[in-house]
Design a protein around this motif. Sequence first.
Motif, mmCIF file in Angstrom:
data_model
loop_
_atom_site.group_PDB
_atom_site.id
_atom_site.type_symbol
_atom_site.label_atom_id
_atom_site.label_comp_id
_atom_site.label_asym_id
_atom_site.label_seq_id
_atom_site.Cartn_x
_atom_site.Cartn_y
_atom_site.Cartn_z
ATOM 1 N N ARG A 1 -10.056 103.926 51.501
ATOM 2 C CA ARG A 1 -9.675 104.843 52.502
ATOM 3 C C ARG A 1 -9.993 104.315 53.634
ATOM 4 N N ASP A 2 -10.012 105.175 54.795
ATOM 5 C CA ASP A 2 -10.127 104.586 56.162
ATOM 6 C C ASP A 2 -9.521 103.657 57.017
ATOM 7 N N PHE B 1 -5.531 120.703 43.915
ATOM 8 C CA PHE B 1 -4.583 119.516 43.816
ATOM 9 C C PHE B 1 -5.017 118.667 43.000
ATOM 10 N N LYS B 2 -4.652 118.746 41.688
ATOM 11 C CA LYS B 2 -5.247 117.663 40.854
ATOM 12 C C LYS B 2 -4.333 116.559 40.592
ATOM 13 N N ARG B 3 -4.594 115.571 41.572
ATOM 14 C CA ARG B 3 -3.630 114.302 41.323
ATOM 15 C C ARG B 3 -3.946 113.592 40.279
ATOM 16 N N GLN B 4 -2.835 113.016 39.505
ATOM 17 C CA GLN B 4 -3.139 112.193 38.203
ATOM 18 C C GLN B 4 -3.733 111.006 38.700
ATOM 19 N N LEU B 5 -5.062 110.930 38.283
ATOM 20 C CA LEU B 5 -5.647 109.482 38.868
ATOM 21 C C LEU B 5 -6.125 108.947 37.363
ATOM 22 N N GLU B 6 -4.949 108.151 36.702
ATOM 23 C CA GLU B 6 -5.452 107.906 35.294
ATOM 24 C C GLU B 6 -6.714 106.932 35.276
ATOM 25 N N GLU B 7 -6.564 105.849 35.947
ATOM 26 C CA GLU B 7 -7.918 105.064 35.871
ATOM 27 C C GLU B 7 -8.559 104.609 36.985
ATOM 28 N N PRO B 8 -9.717 104.801 37.022
ATOM 29 C CA PRO B 8 -10.617 104.705 38.408
ATOM 30 C C PRO B 8 -10.140 103.145 38.879
ATOM 31 N N ARG B 9 -10.409 103.251 40.267
ATOM 32 C CA ARG B 9 -10.227 101.815 40.995
ATOM 33 C C ARG B 9 -10.814 101.940 42.054
ATOM 34 N N LYS B 10 -11.041 100.857 42.859
ATOM 35 C CA LYS B 10 -11.707 100.743 43.891
ATOM 36 C C LYS B 10 -10.818 101.550 45.230
ATOM 37 N N VAL B 11 -11.517 102.575 45.664
ATOM 38 C CA VAL B 11 -10.725 103.410 46.804
ATOM 39 C C VAL B 11 -10.890 102.443 48.158
#
Lengths: 113, 113
Positions: free
Chosen positions: A112-113, A100-110
């Motif tokens: 999660r949690d 499942f290749k989500r389109q993540l155009e630009e890296p950003r701080k994740v």
Amino acid sequence: MNPESMDNVFQALASSVRRQILDIVQSRPGCNVSYVCRYFDVSRIAVMKHLNVLENAGLLITEKQGRTRCLYFNAAPIQTIYERWTTEYSSLWAGRLTEFKRQLEEPRKVNRD
Amino acid sequence: MNPESMDNVFQALASSVRRQILDIVQSRPGCNVSYVCRYFDVSRIAVMKHLNVLENAGLLITEKQGRTRCLYFNAAPIQTIYERWTTEYSSLWAGRLTEFKRQLEEPRKVNRD
DNA sequence: AAAATACGTAACCTAAAGGTTACTTATGAA
DNA sequence: TTCATAAGTAACCTTTAGGTTACGTATTTT
């Protein structure tokens, strides 16, 4: 469930001795510290430290009765993690490694949690 | 799955950073080390150490292509643990904290895992 | 060919994990 | 009351985890 306590649960489960302790307590609800100690070759203090790790992770519940500490296994944290992860990684837990290749155009701080 | 590798998987999951890395790689299968690094403030070497922990636990698969290391998430270890624990603790995972008091007459060395 | 990029290794540091022994305290049993 | 038992605390030790910087090497790119 915040990431910190999630860390605690996984950390607690990352030890064979501690998983064995969960087995023992599960098979003998309400048993005490000395009982658990009989199963291991390490010192009582070492076992107590393991018990504290498990209690801190919420996997063990303690009830003080007189001079003895009664131990009970609590599955809730495991259930919570299970439910959380089945939601987030549902396709994966189901057994299909979907690409499942989500389109993540630009890296950003994740966050999660 | 032997207890040692079970330790490795739980240990690997016991870090918020490493769980985030799994998320990132899952969302971008085949991404490289530098890509993952962009999400974190720690040094590249620190991230590489996390990647090695995950790879050692079997949660990440690596494929070297030229000078880049392509990363893939592997859910198999998680599935194995899930299946194992759902069998052993089935009633618990199902949500009922059954007080199943197995008659364990005399303590003996437990050999689980 | 030269420079930038991607990754890896080595050496080092600090903090935390996991063990020990020694000592205390509280409670239950004789 | 005395003694044995159950548990807790403190101080210490060794190994591992997790981070750093410095340096090296291979592969793209210009």
